[in-house]
Enzyme design. Structure first.
Site: not given
Ligand code: RIB
Ligand code: CA
Length: 313
Positions: A242
């Site tokens: 992500h």
């Molecule tokens: O849903 C994914 C996000 O939530 C990413 O930033 C992960 O690190 C958590 O913070």
């Protein structure tokens, strides 16, 4: 010309690689500071993990601050089931060296924005939006110093990853997200619709492990740990990576595509709390307030990431 940025983060293995990517690109990014927020794990751990990453990168010129320990209204929810109890499980971290700054992270964000020129600072958010929202509430004038807020969060065509409707970063602090999405700042969102197309597959993991530096060893270890939860959950070839998408967007925006649409945050309790309600098809008369990315060149993304990680110790 380097781009001045502040990284707001809840490390988290994927935050870790985003931070390392940013710190590996000093010719492009002037990282004014890293601010930890409670999210994946509680603040004492996210602040410590941010310091660990500055240690690993060798960039001891970059200050680390502790921000907010809890969301604006809701009780904190965390994600040790995904990230492990440390938040960055998968690597044997040495003793932390980088000290935490005394100034509160929210005050650092305000001071940085108030001292900046108009539209000078890009805020890169990798976790819940608590710190950014608190800065905007405490000193509304600081919005003038914001060039763009580039956020990992939300989801629409992909739905949510923490509830059927909500992605983790937004769900942890939906009220903060509402403050940010109604702030008038220039917003860019990289949601699950993008990150679920950027999977840590075996060959991409092997490329990191083969870097031969300590950074590659740490990243391969962290992502091997990070993979196990989502591979089991989604039956996919790897976990979605992500947060580095936020930094990759700054370094190579052509890897991404999307459009500017109206986005509103559900703050009412119930099934859809924390949903990023995206008017992708223009069914409302709401004003577009956010450029939402939908597509990514995943191979180009991982090539960019791996070649930058090779630059670090
Ligand atoms: O849903 C994914 C996000 O939530 C990413 O930033 C992960 O690190 C958590 O913070
Ligand atoms: Ca994160």
């Amino acid at each position: 010309m380097t781009r001045a940025i502040v990284i707001d983060t809840d490390p988290g293995q994927d935050d870790a690689l985003a931070i390392l990517l940013a710190l590996a690109a000093p010719e492009a990014l002037d990282v004014r500071g890293i601010v930890a927020v409670a999210g994946n794990v509680p603040l004492p751990l996210t602040q410590k993990n941010a310091c660990r990453l500055v240690d690993l990168s060798g960039r001891d010129d970059v200050p680390v601050y502790a921000g907010c320990a809890r969301p604006m209204v809701r009780d904190l929810i965390t994600a040790e089931n995904v990230h492990g109890n440390s938040g960055v499980d998968g690597y044997d971290w040495p003793q932390t060296k980088t000290p935490l700054q005394d100034q509160h992270g929210v005050d650092f964000i305000i001071e940085t924005l108030m001292h900046a020129g108009v539209g000078e600072i890009t805020l890169c958010t990798l976790g819940p939006l608590t710190n950014i929202a608190m800065a905007l509430v405490k000193e509304p004038r600081c919005v003038r110093g914001i060039r763009e807020i580039v956020m990992m969060g939300g989801g629409f065509f992909e739905g949510g990853n923490t509830t059927p409707a909500a992605e983790f970063n937004i769900l942890v602090d939906p009220h903060a997200a509402h403050v940010v999405f109604t702030s008038g700042a220039t917003l860019t969102l990289i949601p699950l619709d993008v990150t679920h197309k950027a999977l840590v597959t075996a060959d991409r993991l092997a490329a990191m492990a083969a870097l031969g530096n300590e950074t590659g060893k740490a990243c391969a270890g962290m992502l091997s740990y990070f993979n196990r939860h989502d591979v089991e959950k989604y039956g996919s070839q790897g976990a979605p990576l992500h947060d580095p998408c936020v930094i990759a967007y700054l370094l190579k925006p052509e890897l991404f595509s999307g459009k500017k649409i109206p986005v509103q945050i559900e703050i009412s309790d119930g099934l859809t709390l924390g949903m990023t309600v995206m008017d992708w098809w223009g069914t409302t008369t709401e004003a577009p307030n956010c450029t939402v990315m939908r597509h990514i060149d995943a191979d180009g993304y991982f090539d960019l990431l791996t070649t930058h990680l090779a630059r670090l110790p």
